[in-house]
Design an enzyme around this catalytic site. Structure first.
Site, PDB file in Angstrom:
ATOM      1  N   SER A  21       0.253  -1.714  -0.270  1.00  0.00           N
ATOM      2  CA  SER A  21      -0.103   0.019  -0.094  1.00  0.00           C
ATOM      3  C   SER A  21       0.491   1.328   0.020  1.00  0.00           C
ATOM      4  O   SER A  21       1.752   1.301   0.397  1.00  0.00           O
ATOM      5  CB  SER A  21      -1.033  -0.376   1.105  1.00  0.00           C
ATOM      6  OG  SER A  21      -0.054   0.393   2.312  1.00  0.00           O
ATOM      7  N   LYS A  22      -0.073   1.910  -0.311  1.00  0.00           N
ATOM      8  CA  LYS A  22       0.673   3.889  -0.840  1.00  0.00           C
ATOM      9  C   LYS A  22       1.801   4.124   1.124  1.00  0.00           C
ATOM     10  O   LYS A  22       2.332   4.767   0.750  1.00  0.00           O
ATOM     11  CB  LYS A  22      -0.025   4.637  -1.280  1.00  0.00           C
ATOM     12  CG  LYS A  22       0.063   5.206  -2.486  1.00  0.00           C
ATOM     13  CD  LYS A  22      -0.096   6.169  -3.752  1.00  0.00           C
ATOM     14  CE  LYS A  22      -1.693   6.759  -2.042  1.00  0.00           C
ATOM     15  NZ  LYS A  22      -2.485   7.369  -3.043  1.00  0.00           N
ATOM     16  N   ARG A  23       0.997   4.001   1.588  1.00  0.00           N
ATOM     17  CA  ARG A  23       1.592   4.365   2.831  1.00  0.00           C
ATOM     18  C   ARG A  23       2.840   3.817   2.941  1.00  0.00           C
ATOM     19  O   ARG A  23       3.191   4.795   3.910  1.00  0.00           O
ATOM     20  CB  ARG A  23       0.196   3.770   4.340  1.00  0.00           C
ATOM     21  CG  ARG A  23       0.482   5.338   4.907  1.00  0.00           C
ATOM     22  CD  ARG A  23      -1.193   4.903   5.986  1.00  0.00           C
ATOM     23  NE  ARG A  23      -1.854   6.799   6.053  1.00  0.00           N
ATOM     24  CZ  ARG A  23      -0.665   7.757   6.381  1.00  0.00           C
ATOM     25  NH1 ARG A  23       0.937   7.519   6.097  1.00  0.00           N
ATOM     26  NH2 ARG A  23      -1.615   8.637   5.752  1.00  0.00           N
TER      27      ARG A  23
END
Ligand code: GLU
Length: 494
Positions: free
Chosen positions: A252-254
């Site tokens: 995920s981007k996070r």
């Protein structure tokens, strides 16, 4: 049958690795069958879409060599290929769908929808629209439309039974209709949602096969209904497994670098990145790990796709990239490295920065080390400062990361004013505020000017460095994240 596949990215944010992954399979399948690979920009979410993101997606696909046969810039017979330019097509089709009783007007207010949602959650049910407006008569609908009552248009979903379909990767899938929401197809601003626009376009653009991420499986029943109501033939879908981290968690981007630009800036070769992506969920018959795009196109067989979540391991990618680097001819290596390090005016920008700070030529490399290559590993003591605590450093890094996420145009002045405003909102002296950023970006508190460095590094590398610095400071616990979320909301409101 003519094989036509497509990639349909939404231009929100940085070009995602998942888009390259889907593009690769769609393009391979189309070209293998002498068909066309289409690029369609799904920009009906006006608030989140941007031109900058669209350009970055086109540029990233080009860099990878995944060019398209029809789509923006190149055009084609089924255009326009940008959904915001096709609004009248969706208007005509939604009218038809209402006549076919596949869709209905819904005048429920947000308050009512919130209330039924809350009630359903209390009862432990899956929240979804309760169908109140289905009972409105034609004349009641007409009257409200004439009065200009705000409304949306929803998909009619059967009360009973099961949606059945054959996914090219997973085989037979059944989803009870009771789990499917009466999806909004046209929003109150008259714009279509993804579900409607994408389905109509796949039909009108004569798409025959769709390779897309598994996160869209739950949307399939809604799309199938639209096809059924119109009596259209549905393309064959293959839902590709989501890429995973080494610890099996979802990429995920996070947490990770998911932008294609990040891998480009780190010095991966496009052919190595594509080769690696082609081994995600698919394997060469003899399990060979290194193969060219041409070999992939010759051998790709969707029957060998697997639904098991493939692990995207950057160490493995680096190993593969090394094999490609060693194969380059001397001249090619020279050209590629020069372009990567100094292309697109990077040399001019670097020299301008370094010249006034140099006494010897070797100062260039000493000063620009963290721009030309990775910065050195950090340790938490580097964040010791007389007036900024380590907790403050953590807040600054996290908030700067959040702020950077929404900056589409990575420009010196824009970055400067964004951070200046943020430091004021946090009631910190700008100098103090910049201290942890210097350390996170350059690996030291005295370096070349920060904003020029950020521009040269680009948004993705910058943000990965901020997040790695946050880890050096011990990371952010769930509890801390909640506190930071609240503080961030307060700051953003000011
Ligand atoms: N616009 C969707 C996305 O951003 C496309 C999904 C699909 O391929 O149907 O991923």
């Amino acid at each position: 049958m003519v094989v036509r596949t497509r990639l349909a990215p939404s231009p929100t944010g940085a070009p995602h690795l998942g888009s390259a992954y889907a593009a690769l399979f769609n393009r391979a399948f189309a070209h293998q069958h002498g068909g066309q690979f289409i690029l369609r920009i799904e920009d009906t979410d006006k608030a989140r879409s941007s031109d900058a993101s669209e350009s970055a997606i086109l540029e990233a696909l080009r860099w990878l060599g995944l060019d398209w046969d029809e789509g923006p810039i190149v055009g084609g017979p089924k255009g326009p290929y940008r959904q915001s330019e096709r609004i009248s097509t969706y208007e005509q089709h939604i009218q038809k769908l209402c006549k076919l009783e596949g869709a209905f007007h819904c005048f429920c207010t947000k308050e009512r929808l919130d209330q039924i949602r809350r009630q359903q959650m209390l009862e432990g049910k899956v929240p979804k629209y309760d169908g109140l407006c289905l009972s409105l008569s034609e004349s009641e609908v007409e009257a409200r439309l004439e009065q200009g009552v705000p409304h949306v248009i929803r998909l009619r979903v059967p009360d009973e039974g099961t949606c059945q379909f054959t996914d090219g990767v997973r085989g037979e899938i059944e989803i009870p209709w009771s789990q499917v929401d009466m999806q909004v197809l046209i929003k109150s601003d008259g714009f279509p949602t993804y579900h409607f626009a994408s389905t109509v376009d796949d039909h009108l653009m004569e798409i025959s096969h769709v390779f897309r991420g598994e996160e869209w499986i739950s949307s399939y029943p809604k799309h199938q209904l639209v096809y059924k109501y119109f009596d259209w033939k549905m393309p064959q879908h293959y839902h590709l497994p989501l890429l995973r981290n080494v610890d099996q968690s979802k990429m995920s981007k996070r947490r990770n670098a998911t932008s294609i630009n990040y891998y480009r800036r780190c010095g991966y070769l496009p052919e190595a990145l594509l080769n690696y992506l082609a081994t995600m969920g698919w394997s060469m018959p003899e399990e060979r790990e290194k193969f060219s795009l041409e070999e992939f196109y010759a051998k790709f067989d969707p029957n060998r796709l697997s639904s098991r979540g493939p692990v995207f391991d950057t160490e493995k990618l680096s190993w593969l990239n090394g094999l490609y680097i060693r194969e380059l001819s001397h001249d090619e290596l020279k050209r590629r490295i020069y372009d990567w390090a100094f292309g697109e005016n990077r040399l001019d920008a670097l020299l301008t920065l370094v010249q006034e700070r140099s006494e010897r030529f070797d100062d260039l490399f000493r000063q620009a080390d963290y721009i030309l290559g990775d910065r050195s590993a950090l340790d938490s003591q580097q964040f010791d400062h007389k007036s900024v605590s380590q907790q403050d450093c953590l807040r600054i890094l996290d908030f700067a990361d959040r702020r950077f996420e929404s900056i589409e145009e990575w420009d010196r002045e824009i970055l400067y004013s964004a951070l200046k405003t943020l430091s004021e909102a946090m009631s910190l002296k700008f100098r103090d505020f910049l201290f942890p950023l210097f350390v996170a970006i350059a690996g030291r508190s005295v370096a070349l000017p920060l904003f020029d460095s950020l521009v040269l590094l680009g948004s993705d590398v910058t943000r990965v460095r901020l997040r790695s610095a946050i880890q050096t400071l011990g990371g952010i616990s769930k509890k801390q994240r909640k506190i930071l979320d609240r503080e961030w909301q307060g700051l953003s409101r000011e």
